[in-house]
Design a protein around this motif. Structure first.
Motif, PDB file in Angstrom:
ATOM      1  N   UNK A 122       4.187  -2.278  10.584  1.00 51.79           N
ATOM      2  CA  UNK A 122       4.296  -2.475   9.150  1.00 51.79           C
ATOM      3  C   UNK A 122       3.990  -1.172   8.435  1.00 51.79           C
ATOM      4  N   UNK A 123       4.553  -1.019   7.259  1.00 51.66           N
ATOM      5  CA  UNK A 123       4.300   0.163   6.438  1.00 51.66           C
ATOM      6  C   UNK A 123       4.160  -0.314   5.001  1.00 51.66           C
ATOM      7  N   UNK A 124       2.934  -0.279   4.503  1.00 54.48           N
ATOM      8  CA  UNK A 124       2.673  -0.720   3.138  1.00 54.48           C
ATOM      9  C   UNK A 124       2.782   0.467   2.196  1.00 54.48           C
ATOM     10  N   UNK A 125       3.527   0.294   1.118  1.00 57.22           N
ATOM     11  CA  UNK A 125       3.730   1.357   0.146  1.00 57.22           C
ATOM     12  C   UNK A 125       2.954   1.070  -1.120  1.00 57.22           C
ATOM     13  N   UNK A 126       2.442   2.148  -1.715  1.00 58.25           N
ATOM     14  CA  UNK A 126       1.658   1.989  -2.934  1.00 58.25           C
ATOM     15  C   UNK A 126       2.529   1.846  -4.171  1.00 58.25           C
ATOM     16  N   UNK A 127       3.762   2.310  -4.080  1.00 59.73           N
ATOM     17  CA  UNK A 127       4.591   2.402  -5.281  1.00 59.73           C
ATOM     18  C   UNK A 127       5.130   1.060  -5.711  1.00 59.73           C
ATOM     19  N   UNK A 128       5.074   0.818  -7.013  1.00 61.81           N
ATOM     20  CA  UNK A 128       5.719  -0.369  -7.564  1.00 61.81           C
ATOM     21  C   UNK A 128       7.223  -0.220  -7.506  1.00 61.81           C
ATOM     22  N   UNK A 129       7.679   1.056  -7.357  1.00 63.92           N
ATOM     23  CA  UNK A 129       9.116   1.350  -7.317  1.00 63.92           C
ATOM     24  C   UNK A 129       9.612   1.470  -5.892  1.00 63.92           C
ATOM     25  N   UNK A 130       8.967   0.752  -4.968  1.00 63.26           N
ATOM     26  CA  UNK A 130       9.345   0.780  -3.554  1.00 63.26           C
ATOM     27  C   UNK A 130      10.836   0.570  -3.378  1.00 63.26           C
ATOM     28  N   UNK A 131      11.416  -0.313  -4.175  1.00 65.53           N
ATOM     29  CA  UNK A 131      12.833  -0.645  -4.037  1.00 65.53           C
ATOM     30  C   UNK A 131      13.752   0.511  -4.435  1.00 65.53           C
TER      31      UNK A 131
END
Length: 123
Positions: A20-29
């Protein structure tokens, strides 16, 4: 963007792991995402990538049919399901994010990298 990879470990040949790779950005998409790996004494190798929308995926030949990349944009998380693992899959696995999706197979395309998670496959 901060990326946190997890899920690595020691597994016997033929086994499975889910990275898994969790991203901090709300703009991940907004980012194309990829997985790379680096074995001792070798360069960083492309493993798999997925476009922003999740509808296009790419794999290096050696993992096709065994690994599956996916993403959950609502959870800002990238996944790599690894099945039928082989000793040659042993490496540190990195997730990465790219604003430009033209060359997702190249590490030069990526703007942000996670810290890596160790995968060890015993024979």
């Amino acid at each position: 963007v901060q990326l946190q990879a997890s899920g690595g470990g020691l597994v016997q040949a033929g086994g499975s792991l889910l990275l898994s790779c969790a991203a901090s950005a709300r703009t991940f998409s907004n980012y194309g995402m990829g997985w790379f790996r680096q074995a001792p004494g070798k360069g960083r190798e492309f493993v798999a990538a997925v476009k922003r929308s999740g509808d296009r995926t790419y794999y290096t030949y050696s993992v096709k049919g065994r690994f599956t990349i996916s993403r959950d944009n609502a959870m800002s998380t990238l996944y790599l399901q690894m099945n039928s693992l082989k000793p040659e899959d042993t490496a540190v696995y990195y997730c990465a994010a790219a604003q430009n999706e033209m060359h997702l197979g190249s590490p030069d395309e990526y703007d942000y990298w996670g810290q890596g998670t160790q995968v060890t496959v015993s024979s």
